[in-house]
Write a protein that holds these residues in place. Structure first.
Motif, PDB file in Angstrom:
ATOM      1  N   PRO A   1       0.824  -1.228   0.000  1.00  0.00           N
ATOM      2  CA  PRO A   1       0.000   0.000   0.000  1.00  0.00           C
ATOM      3  C   PRO A   1       0.852   1.268   0.000  1.00  0.00           C
ATOM      4  N   GLU A   2       1.987   1.225   0.681  1.00  0.00           N
ATOM      5  CA  GLU A   2       2.845   2.404   0.713  1.00  0.00           C
ATOM      6  C   GLU A   2       3.439   2.689  -0.671  1.00  0.00           C
ATOM      7  N   GLU A   3       3.866   1.633  -1.370  1.00  0.00           N
ATOM      8  CA  GLU A   3       4.429   1.826  -2.710  1.00  0.00           C
ATOM      9  C   GLU A   3       3.375   2.352  -3.673  1.00  0.00           C
ATOM     10  N   LEU A   4       2.165   1.835  -3.553  1.00  0.00           N
ATOM     11  CA  LEU A   4       1.106   2.311  -4.440  1.00  0.00           C
ATOM     12  C   LEU A   4       0.707   3.742  -4.089  1.00  0.00           C
ATOM     13  N   ALA A   5       0.778   4.095  -2.800  1.00  0.00           N
ATOM     14  CA  ALA A   5       0.428   5.463  -2.401  1.00  0.00           C
ATOM     15  C   ALA A   5       1.397   6.470  -3.002  1.00  0.00           C
ATOM     16  N   ALA A   6       2.631   6.027  -3.267  1.00  0.00           N
ATOM     17  CA  ALA A   6       3.614   6.936  -3.848  1.00  0.00           C
ATOM     18  C   ALA A   6       3.388   7.151  -5.339  1.00  0.00           C
ATOM     19  N   TYR A   7       2.560   6.338  -5.941  1.00  0.00           N
ATOM     20  CA  TYR A   7       2.285   6.482  -7.375  1.00  0.00           C
ATOM     21  C   TYR A   7       1.307   7.629  -7.581  1.00  0.00           C
ATOM     22  N   ASP A   8       1.653   8.587  -8.433  1.00  0.00           N
ATOM     23  CA  ASP A   8       0.815   9.766  -8.634  1.00  0.00           C
ATOM     24  C   ASP A   8       0.358   9.905 -10.080  1.00  0.00           C
ATOM     25  N   GLY A   9       0.275   8.784 -10.794  1.00  0.00           N
ATOM     26  CA  GLY A   9      -0.175   8.830 -12.176  1.00  0.00           C
ATOM     27  C   GLY A   9      -1.678   9.006 -12.269  1.00  0.00           C
TER      28      GLY A   9
ATOM     29  N   ALA B   1      -8.298   5.188  -8.244  1.00  0.00           N
ATOM     30  CA  ALA B   1      -8.970   3.963  -8.678  1.00  0.00           C
ATOM     31  C   ALA B   1      -8.063   2.752  -8.481  1.00  0.00           C
ATOM     32  N   LEU B   2      -6.776   2.923  -8.680  1.00  0.00           N
ATOM     33  CA  LEU B   2      -5.835   1.828  -8.480  1.00  0.00           C
ATOM     34  C   LEU B   2      -5.756   1.435  -7.011  1.00  0.00           C
ATOM     35  N   ARG B   3      -5.758   2.436  -6.120  1.00  0.00           N
ATOM     36  CA  ARG B   3      -5.693   2.119  -4.694  1.00  0.00           C
ATOM     37  C   ARG B   3      -6.977   1.416  -4.239  1.00  0.00           C
ATOM     38  N   ALA B   4      -8.101   1.857  -4.771  1.00  0.00           N
ATOM     39  CA  ALA B   4      -9.364   1.194  -4.429  1.00  0.00           C
ATOM     40  C   ALA B   4      -9.381  -0.242  -4.955  1.00  0.00           C
ATOM     41  N   ALA B   5      -8.825  -0.434  -6.138  1.00  0.00           N
ATOM     42  CA  ALA B   5      -8.774  -1.777  -6.712  1.00  0.00           C
ATOM     43  C   ALA B   5      -7.881  -2.686  -5.883  1.00  0.00           C
ATOM     44  N   GLN B   6      -6.781  -2.142  -5.362  1.00  0.00           N
ATOM     45  CA  GLN B   6      -5.888  -2.959  -4.536  1.00  0.00           C
ATOM     46  C   GLN B   6      -6.606  -3.439  -3.278  1.00  0.00           C
ATOM     47  N   GLU B   7      -7.379  -2.556  -2.681  1.00  0.00           N
ATOM     48  CA  GLU B   7      -8.108  -2.938  -1.473  1.00  0.00           C
ATOM     49  C   GLU B   7      -9.174  -3.987  -1.781  1.00  0.00           C
ATOM     50  N   ALA B   8      -9.863  -3.834  -2.918  1.00  0.00           N
ATOM     51  CA  ALA B   8     -10.927  -4.780  -3.264  1.00  0.00           C
ATOM     52  C   ALA B   8     -10.358  -6.154  -3.622  1.00  0.00           C
ATOM     53  N   LEU B   9      -9.256  -6.167  -4.349  1.00  0.00           N
ATOM     54  CA  LEU B   9      -8.672  -7.441  -4.769  1.00  0.00           C
ATOM     55  C   LEU B   9      -8.040  -8.193  -3.607  1.00  0.00           C
ATOM     56  N   ALA B  10      -7.713  -7.481  -2.537  1.00  0.00           N
ATOM     57  CA  ALA B  10      -7.147  -8.155  -1.371  1.00  0.00           C
ATOM     58  C   ALA B  10      -8.149  -9.113  -0.745  1.00  0.00           C
TER      59      ALA B  10
END
Length: 612
Positions: A303-311, A316-325
């Protein structure tokens, strides 16, 4: 100037020393004068003033160029119709690029698998197979690979065909999770915004290259560019080269670095849409494989690595990560085994691993009834060895046909050579008459004559030599092939013999008989040795033609009278195993060359004559 007389004492007219000096100087000046066609201090000159040696060299060069221009059409014809096909056959007999081109990732990672463990490959190999097979199935190229591997391991064709239909459903739960989470995941524009940017050209180029190899798309050669330029002069257009097709999409380098699997899958989707469908990624939502790749990338990031992504669409990507978990990750091995349990078969994976290299000796091993095994090349089971028998049968029957042509053709050629010219020409027309009839017609005629209800059996029954219920079986066996081919190839033996016999003076035999030789001795010791060159020429022609014959054995040979050429034709037209057909053809070519070399060593090719 005074002269000395030829005899008698000197007179007052004798030359003085001054006269001798002037005469010597005059002779020296005359020697230094340039002769006609030569410079004063240089070489001989031609009429146009150039050195004679240079002029001759130029004339010889022009003569050679004219000779080359005269033979150039024939040389090009031979290269295109003879040399190039042989080179292509030799290449196809070892070429095996289809496995590596269709499964590039799988062939790379499966090399680390050890089949001796008795366990199927790791999950990473199944994942690579999924990514490769998905693209191949979309491009409808997976069945070709299955057919190729089926030559080595029975069942591979149906395995790839069936799994190609099911591969779309792998990871279905994960795909549905994304689509249920946010409707934007089903929109093509959303994916374009998510992945677009600069810096990802390398990933796109690699995807384009993979697909071009998979789909057998070649880059345009410089000659093709020249041809397109010529067509442009006439206002005609060329198709855009695959490497120049605009994808309508530019991949973000940041996205490719953060989500490598997704970037590769989406780039392959973009290349497929542009090259195969003529559309862009903005026209359709991505493949299921892109969703599965995103699922894997999101699970690989913390989650920390994805939080650093600012594209774009980072939320939507962070929400997808939580849902796929909340959903189990895709189990590729289980998915393949659910599709077909044969994906757990060690032999299938060993076949893929063994035939992963772009070049193989497998075709040649199959052509000599051998196969690749973990311990090395080994003979096939006795009931699977067919090619050795076919080669032996081909050699045996070709030799029998050659000797039959010698026995039948020698007397005919002798009669032709000893008849008066008028009668000899008439008989020669009868010898050449079969050439005016189609080979297929002649062979079909023999099929009619040799069958059990055919003309020959009817005559034998009428003569009482054979009972009606015991008619001879002369068709669909070796006898039928030998009879039909001997008739067809007989002129190729008669003509060389006739041309040689014509050059033998009849006085030789008369001289031998006058010295006390019998008819047989005169023939065997005097006449026959002089006809050996004709026998050699006819034998080479008949044997080489016979060893590669196809139509006649196919029609009258049945199952026991066919040649290796019939098997080659089967692999080219029916089984489509061109590699094995090329290997068989190469072996046949080598056999002919070896026999030709042996004939040259034993008889001497210089002794072969067609007359004169």
């Amino acid at each position: 100037m005074s002269r000395l007389s030829s005899s008698g004492p000197q007179t007052a007219d004798a030359p003085t020393p001054e006269d001798a000096f002037h005469e010597t100087a005059a002779l020296s000046d005359r020697d230094r004068e340039p002769r006609h066609g030569a410079a004063a201090d240089g070489p001989m000159l031609a009429a146009d003033g150039t050195p004679l040696k240079k002029s001759l060299a130029r004339a010889l060069r022009a003569q050679k160029l004219r000779a080359l221009a005269l033979i150039a059409p024939l040389l090009i014809f031979v290269l295109v119709t003879f040399i190039a096909p042989i080179a292509d056959m030799l290449f196809r007999s070892i070429e095996n690029q289809i496995v590596q081109d269709t499964l590039p990732r799988t062939t790379a990672v499966v090399q680390d698998w050890n089949p001796d463990t008795g366990e199927p490959p790791s999950e990473a190999v199944y994942e690579a197979l999924y990514r490769d097979l998905f693209l191949a199935a979309e491009a409808r190229r997976h069945t070709r690979l299955g057919q190729r591997l089926n030559y080595e391991e029975t069942g591979m064709s149906s395995l790839f065909r069936g799994t190609g239909r099911d591969v779309d459903d792998f990871g279905e739960a994960n795909v549905e999770t994304l689509e249920d989470l946010d409707d934007r995941w089903e929109e093509a524009a959303f994916w374009v915004e998510l992945t677009s940017g600069e810096g990802g050209e390398g990933v796109v180029d690699a995807a384009r290259e993979r697909y071009m190899r998979l789909a057998d798309l070649s880059s345009r050669s410089p000659l093709g560019d020249v041809w397109c330029a010529v067509k442009g002069v006439f206002a005609e257009t060329c198709d855009v080269a695959p490497e120049d097709v605009d994808l309508g999409f530019s991949l973000s380098g940041t996205f490719a670095e953060t989500f490598p699997r997704t970037a590769e899958a989406y780039a392959e989707f973009a290349v497929f849409m542009a090259l195969e469908e003529g559309e862009t990624v903005a026209d359709d939502e991505p493949w299921e494989a892109v969703y599965v790749a995103l699922d894997q990338d999101l699970r690989a990031l913390s989650p920390e690595e994805l939080a650093a992504y600012d594209g774009p669409n980072a939320d939507a990507l962070r929400a997808a990560q939580e849902a796929l978990a909340e959903v189990p990750p895709v189990d590729f091995r289980a998915a393949f085994l659910n599709s077909d349990e044969d994906w757990a078969d060690i032999d299938n994976w060993r076949t893929i691993q063994t035939y992963s290299p772009p070049y193989t000796t497998g075709y040649f091993l199959n052509a000599v009834d051998m196969q690749k095994t973990p311990e090395g090349p080994a003979l096939r089971d006795a009931d699977e060895r067919i090619y050795g028998l076919l080669f032996q049968r081909t050699m045996f029957m070709s030799l029998v046909i050659t000797f039959s042509c010698i026995l039948l053709g020698y007397p005919v050629a002798w009669i032709l050579a000893n008849l008066p010219m008028r009668q000899a020409n008439l008989l020669l027309i009868l010898v050449l008459l079969p050439f005016w009839t189609s080979l297929l017609v002649r062979t079909s005629a023999w099929k009619v004559m040799l069958q059990q209800q055919g003309v020959i059996n009817d005559v034998l029954v009428w003569l009482g030599l054979v009972a009606d219920e015991s008619r001879l079986i002369m068709i669909n066996n070796q006898f039928g092939t030998i009879v039909a081919m001997t008739h067809i190839l007989l002129p190729f033996m008669i003509l060389p013999l006739y041309s040689v016999m014509q050059t033998i003076p009849p006085s030789y035999l008369r001289a031998a008989k006058s010295l006390g030789a019998t008819n047989w001795t005169a023939f065997w010791r005097v006449y026959f040795p002089q006809t050996v060159p004709g026998i050699g020429a006819g034998s080479i022609l008949v044997f080489i033609l016979a060893i590669g014959y196809y139509i006649t054995p196919e029609i009258v040979g049945g199952t026991t009278g066919t040649f290796i050429s019939n098997r080659i034709a089967y692999h080219i037209s029916s089984s489509l195993n061109w590699g094995l057909a090329a290997a068989l053809g190469t072996i046949l070519l080598v056999v002919v060359l070896v026999l030709y070399w042996a004939y040259d060593k034993i008889v001497g090719i210089d002794n072969v004559k067609l007359g004169g």
